[in-house]
Design a protein around this motif. Structure first.
Motif, PDB file in Angstrom:
ATOM      1  N   SER A 138       0.836  -1.203   0.000  1.00 39.58           N
ATOM      2  CA  SER A 138       0.000   0.000   0.000  1.00 39.58           C
ATOM      3  C   SER A 138       0.871   1.252   0.000  1.00 39.58           C
ATOM      4  N   SER A 173       1.379 -12.341   7.045  1.00 37.60           N
ATOM      5  CA  SER A 173       0.416 -11.350   7.499  1.00 37.60           C
ATOM      6  C   SER A 173       0.646 -10.994   8.964  1.00 37.60           C
ATOM      7  N   THR A 187      -0.885  -6.562  -0.597  1.00 36.92           N
ATOM      8  CA  THR A 187      -1.669  -7.506  -1.388  1.00 36.92           C
ATOM      9  C   THR A 187      -0.686  -8.360  -2.175  1.00 36.92           C
ATOM     10  N   CYS A 188      -0.998  -9.620  -2.328  1.00 40.33           N
ATOM     11  CA  CYS A 188      -0.065 -10.481  -3.062  1.00 40.33           C
ATOM     12  C   CYS A 188      -0.762 -11.760  -3.512  1.00 40.33           C
ATOM     13  N   ASN A 204      -4.553 -16.031  -2.864  1.00 38.91           N
ATOM     14  CA  ASN A 204      -4.680 -14.638  -3.292  1.00 38.91           C
ATOM     15  C   ASN A 204      -5.031 -13.795  -2.065  1.00 38.91           C
ATOM     16  N   GLY A 206      -5.961 -10.517  -1.281  1.00 42.09           N
ATOM     17  CA  GLY A 206      -6.465  -9.202  -1.652  1.00 42.09           C
ATOM     18  C   GLY A 206      -5.899  -8.641  -2.940  1.00 42.09           C
ATOM     19  N   HIS A 207      -5.267  -9.469  -3.749  1.00 46.77           N
ATOM     20  CA  HIS A 207      -4.602  -9.012  -4.968  1.00 46.77           C
ATOM     21  C   HIS A 207      -5.576  -9.103  -6.156  1.00 46.77           C
ATOM     22  N   PRO A 227      -5.839  -8.639   2.406  1.00 55.71           N
ATOM     23  CA  PRO A 227      -4.430  -8.256   2.301  1.00 55.71           C
ATOM     24  C   PRO A 227      -3.639  -8.627   3.548  1.00 55.71           C
TER      25      PRO A 227
END
Length: 326
Positions: A138, A173, A187-188, A204, A206-207, A227
């Motif tokens: 971000s 995370s 995100t990734c 995934n 939040g990507h 994310p």
């Protein structure tokens, strides 16, 4: 030395101009007012004193201004040098693409919005599996680059302990939240390719949705969770996809999807359409170059002036079991 001589010449010229203006003013006063003989010297002295005072004031102001400018120029040179070094470090962190021993050919392209950015991709080979990561921190600029470097190191360290994408993302995370308390996040999309069992396991976080294209059709890579680093504790759900020879995978950052944005059309559909327009053979390199070119030509989100964002494209081609490489 040259600058000092130039400053001296400029000061002399300024003094001569002011002196000439004072003499002209004195001449006009003498011919318009016609002062008595005793007042002539007083008027002349007053004009010359005023001119001399103005010249001294301008000279001192010029010195102060130039000193300040010189200081600012030095600071700017230092900042530019540091940003150039940081940008070079970020470029060196990107892995070089090659055909791996596990039969996966891949390529990546990254274009930061500023000198440095928060996008990254990485390739980590652990035993018989390949782990790929495409991430987007971000924010932009220096703050994003700091978290990007930290996330890059975390993935490489923790992937040596587990190649389970769900478990890996949970630990990533947790660490990102511990460092930033949710103020910054990541995100990734994490992908693990097992060539022996011909499977792709991904998460995934939040990507933007990834895409798989092959003989069995088109599949979206959207399952996972929020994310990384947004919450103190997060559980992620992985999905396993069977692979066939010739399957092509594409992952992009939101700098690509937002650049190609069209009203009423989902980002995944735009990505699918853009990949389909790439002429055969659709190698990872050609796909990356084509998508980056489309994003660079596109104006970006409607109604957002001066929009800019980091842009990343990553593509891989599953070619089957172990190969000698090329």
């Amino acid at each position: 030395m040259t600058r000092r001589v130039g400053n001296l010449i400029a000061s002399v010229i300024a003094a001569l101009v002011i002196y000439g203006a004072a003499r002209a003013t004195s001449f006009l006063v003498l011919h318009l007012i016609h002062p008595r003989r005793g007042e002539i010297l007083a008027v002349s002295d007053m004009m010359l004193a005023t001119a001399f005072g103005v010249a001294i004031y301008l000279w001192l102001s010029l010195r102060v201004t130039r000193t300040r400018l010189t200081g600012l120029e030095r600071v700017q040179i230092v900042v530019d040098t540091q940003l150039a070094l940081a940008a070079e470090i970020q470029r060196r962190l990107l892995p070089s693409a090659s055909t791996g021993s596990n039969g996966v050919r891949w390529a990546g392209r990254l274009e930061p919005a500023l000198r440095i950015g928060g996008d990254f991709y990485d390739f980590i080979q652990v035993n018989d599996v390949d782990v790929f990561v495409v991430g987007d921190v971000s924010g932009k600029g220096i703050p994003a680059s700091l978290l990007q470097a930290s996330a890059h190191s975390l993935f490489r360290t923790l992937a040596r302990e587990t190649v389970n994408p769900a478990e890996l993302m949970t630990r990533i995370s947790r660490e990102v939240f511990a460092e930033n308390a949710g103020s910054s996040y990541l995100t990734c999309l994490v992908l693990r390719i097992d060539a022996v069992h011909r499977t792709l396991t991904y998460v995934n976080a939040g990507h933007p949705t990834g895409l798989m294209v092959g003989r069995s059709g088109h599949r979206l890579l959207s399952r996972g969770g929020p994310p990384a680093g947004l919450f103190q504790e997060t559980a992620y759900e992985a999905e396993v996809v069977s692979l066939e020879d010739g399957d092509l995978g594409v992952v992009v950052s939101d700098g690509i999807t937002e650049a190609m944005e069209e009203d009423g059309i989902p980002a995944a559909d735009l990505l699918d359409r853009s990949v389909n327009r790439v002429p055969e053979p659709r190698t990872p390199e050609r796909v990356c170059d084509a998508l980056m070119e489309v994003a660079q030509r596109s104006p970006g989100p409607r109604g957002v002036p001066n929009w800019q964002d980091d842009k990343t494209v990553f593509a891989f081609l599953f070619e089957g079991h172990a190969s000698s490489g090329a």
